[in-house]
Design a protein around this motif. Structure first.
Motif, PDB file in Angstrom:
ATOM      1  N   GLY A  59      51.470  39.523  36.294  1.00 20.14           N
ATOM      2  CA  GLY A  59      51.135  40.573  34.571  1.00 20.14           C
ATOM      3  C   GLY A  59      49.775  40.186  34.624  1.00 20.14           C
ATOM      4  N   ARG A  60      48.708  38.866  35.342  1.00 20.92           N
ATOM      5  CA  ARG A  60      48.115  38.325  34.949  1.00 20.92           C
ATOM      6  C   ARG A  60      46.443  39.131  34.964  1.00 20.92           C
ATOM      7  N   TYR A  61      46.833  39.786  36.609  1.00 14.99           N
ATOM      8  CA  TYR A  61      45.767  40.610  37.189  1.00 14.99           C
ATOM      9  C   TYR A  61      46.256  41.870  37.521  1.00 14.99           C
ATOM     10  N   LEU A  62      45.109  42.539  37.461  1.00 17.64           N
ATOM     11  CA  LEU A  62      45.287  43.936  38.482  1.00 17.64           C
ATOM     12  C   LEU A  62      44.573  44.221  39.475  1.00 17.64           C
ATOM     13  N   LEU A  63      44.950  44.666  40.178  1.00 21.45           N
ATOM     14  CA  LEU A  63      43.947  44.931  41.872  1.00 21.45           C
ATOM     15  C   LEU A  63      44.491  46.590  42.547  1.00 21.45           C
ATOM     16  N   SER A  64      43.152  47.049  42.588  1.00 23.52           N
ATOM     17  CA  SER A  64      42.817  48.124  42.869  1.00 23.52           C
ATOM     18  C   SER A  64      41.802  48.050  44.239  1.00 23.52           C
ATOM     19  N   ALA A  65      42.110  49.658  44.670  1.00 17.55           N
ATOM     20  CA  ALA A  65      41.397  50.186  46.208  1.00 17.55           C
ATOM     21  C   ALA A  65      40.746  51.372  46.375  1.00 17.55           C
ATOM     22  N   ALA A  66      39.178  51.233  46.526  1.00 12.73           N
ATOM     23  CA  ALA A  66      38.352  51.977  46.746  1.00 12.73           C
ATOM     24  C   ALA A  66      38.036  52.645  47.669  1.00 12.73           C
ATOM     25  N   ASP A  67      37.191  53.555  48.147  1.00 14.85           N
ATOM     26  CA  ASP A  67      36.855  53.825  48.806  1.00 14.85           C
ATOM     27  C   ASP A  67      35.146  53.039  49.453  1.00 14.85           C
TER      28      ASP A  67
END
Length: 459
Positions: A380-388
């Motif tokens: 719950g302490r991090y957010l992961l994101s994936a992009a172009d």
């Protein structure tokens, strides 16, 4: 020591050049310089340098090997400099990761370490076999199975531990846009641009046992609602539909947006649905009535994805909000799992919202392409994101900072998922402070890419 003096620039340059370059190299350099001066329109400088460099016979020729050479060399140097900076940052991060392992031997077993994060090193496994873009990945909740959905009209089942492909699931006739296992891992649901939703029996060699018909355009996402007896789907026909698994009947149709609905994700209790749309907005709607509970406006382009923040992420979000506003939300404990929403957009931004008021609390900026994938770290302490832009970024929620950038080697990324399998957890075993140990999510991350592959990061 000899006293320092500044000699004439040109003689010094000629002396240095004569030491470092052969006659042929000097000739090539001079001709490349003349080619650049001529193409750039520096006529006077061209004629003067032509005389001083003893190149009176030089005639510009676009077919010569020195044509455009100076510009190519210059741009190559810039690219190499960027590459060096990137490699240096990755080396620093890798050294930090190794240092953490050395100073804390307990973290050597990273498989179920609750604080594990993927490193900047390349993925542990790259799964190949699809013949077109991979649109979705989904983990089995109990076994080391991973399913991927592709533009090649198929799904493939992999063993994410070994990287072996176990089977190809066929039945759709067009792009398979989404897929998900139910909570027990007995069934797999898939949605396609062929307008059909299909249910597959996992224990019976993924046999297609049901087909749901009713959407009038491409299906974007499909998800099981809590209890696994209903399915929610989103479509380009501007509708969100709820289906009864036992009968395949469509029992509810909602139209919260006036454009293509990119996703519809249920809350953990199934009371609410979170939608994202081509109309640049996201909404929370009541799963029973379709009534809009909150609307999130602020993105400048299509909202590709939206997720509810899990309950254990609330303290970090509250700290982030406190840093910005000097106040923290006073939300009842039973509402914490739907208190905040995170959205990802083609405007390259990620926004965190108050799900009760629709207010944007913070914007995460860093990606250089459309943002598709969003997944919260199990702690719950991090957010992961994936992009172009070809990267997975790891954001520390309490500060809103990107603390790590993981390069995937592929420009376009369509999805991101964290493993659902758990390990440990024993009601009779006590952890810290005498509390019973909770099951821990196994650490494995999968991303679907447009190079027809699935990439895996794990300890």
């Amino acid at each position: 020591m000899r006293p320092f003096s500044t000699p004439p620039l040109y003689p010094a340059s000629r002396t240095t050049m004569s030491i470092e370059l052969t006659d042929r190299q000097k000739n090539d350099l001079h001709q490349a310089m003349l080619d650049y001066l001529h193409s750039a329109g520096f006529t006077k400088t061209f004629e003067q340098f032509k005389e001083e460099a003893a190149q009176s016979d030089y005639v510009p020729d676009t077919a010569s090997r020195t044509s455009g050479l100076l510009v190519k060399k210059w741009t190559s140097v810039i690219r190499l400099q960027k590459k060096i900076v990137d490699l240096e940052s990755r080396l620093v991060q890798a050294l930090q990761d190794n240092a953490n392992v050395v100073t804390n031997p307990a973290t050597v077993n990273q498989r179920s370490n609750p604080d594990w994060l993927p490193t900047v090193t390349p993925p542990k496994l790259v799964l190949t076999g699809h013949r077109a873009n991979v649109n979705a990945v989904a983990f089995h909740p109990k076994y080391s199975a991973l399913v991927s959905a592709s533009d090649d009209s198929t799904m493939k089942v992999w063993d994410w531990d070994t990287g072996e492909m176990e089977r190809t699931v066929q039945g759709h006739t067009r792009r398979v846009s989404d897929c998900e296992y139910d909570s027990k891992g007995k069934y797999l649901v898939s949605g396609s641009h062929d307008l059909f939703i299909k249910l597959w029996d996992v224990d019976n060699e993924y046999k297609n046992i049901s087909t749901f018909r009713g959407h009038e355009h491409s299906i974007s996402t499909v998800r099981f609602l809590p209890g696994d007896d209903r399915i929610v789907s989103a479509s380009r026909d501007q509708s969100v539909r709820i289906w009864e698994v036992a009968t395949t009947h469509c029992i509810k149709v909602f139209k919260p947006h006036g454009e293509w609905i990119r996703a519809a994700i249920p809350s953990v209790d199934g009371r609410l649905l979170l939608t994202s749309s081509m109309d640049h907005t996201s909404r929370v709607i009541d799963a029973a009535t379709g009534a809009t509970k909150a609307e999130f406006r602020g993105h400048d382009n299509v909202v590709e994805n939206a997720v509810f923040a899990p309950r254990n992420a609330v303290p970090s979000i509250a700290e982030l909000v406190g840093l910005k506003t000097g106040a923290t939300p006073n939300t009842p404990i039973d509402e914490l799992s739907v208190a905040f929403v995170v959205t990802a957009s083609r405007d390259q931004k990620i926004k965190i919202w108050d799900a009760r008021t629709g207010q944007c609390l913070h914007t995460l900026v860093g990606h250089d392409g459309w943002v598709h994938g969003l997944v919260f770290h199990p702690n719950g302490r991090y957010l992961l994101s994936a992009a172009d832009d070809g990267s997975i970024r790891i954001w520390e929620i309490k500060t809103g900072r990107c603390i790590r950038k993981v390069e995937t080697g592929e420009r376009f990324m369509s999805c991101l998922a964290w493993g659902r399998q758990t390990s440990g957890g024993n009601a009779h075993a006590e952890g810290k402070d005498g509390q019973a140990e909770a099951p821990r999510r196994v650490n494995v991350i999968a991303s679907g890419c447009w190079d027809y592959s699935v990439k895996l990061w794990k300890p």
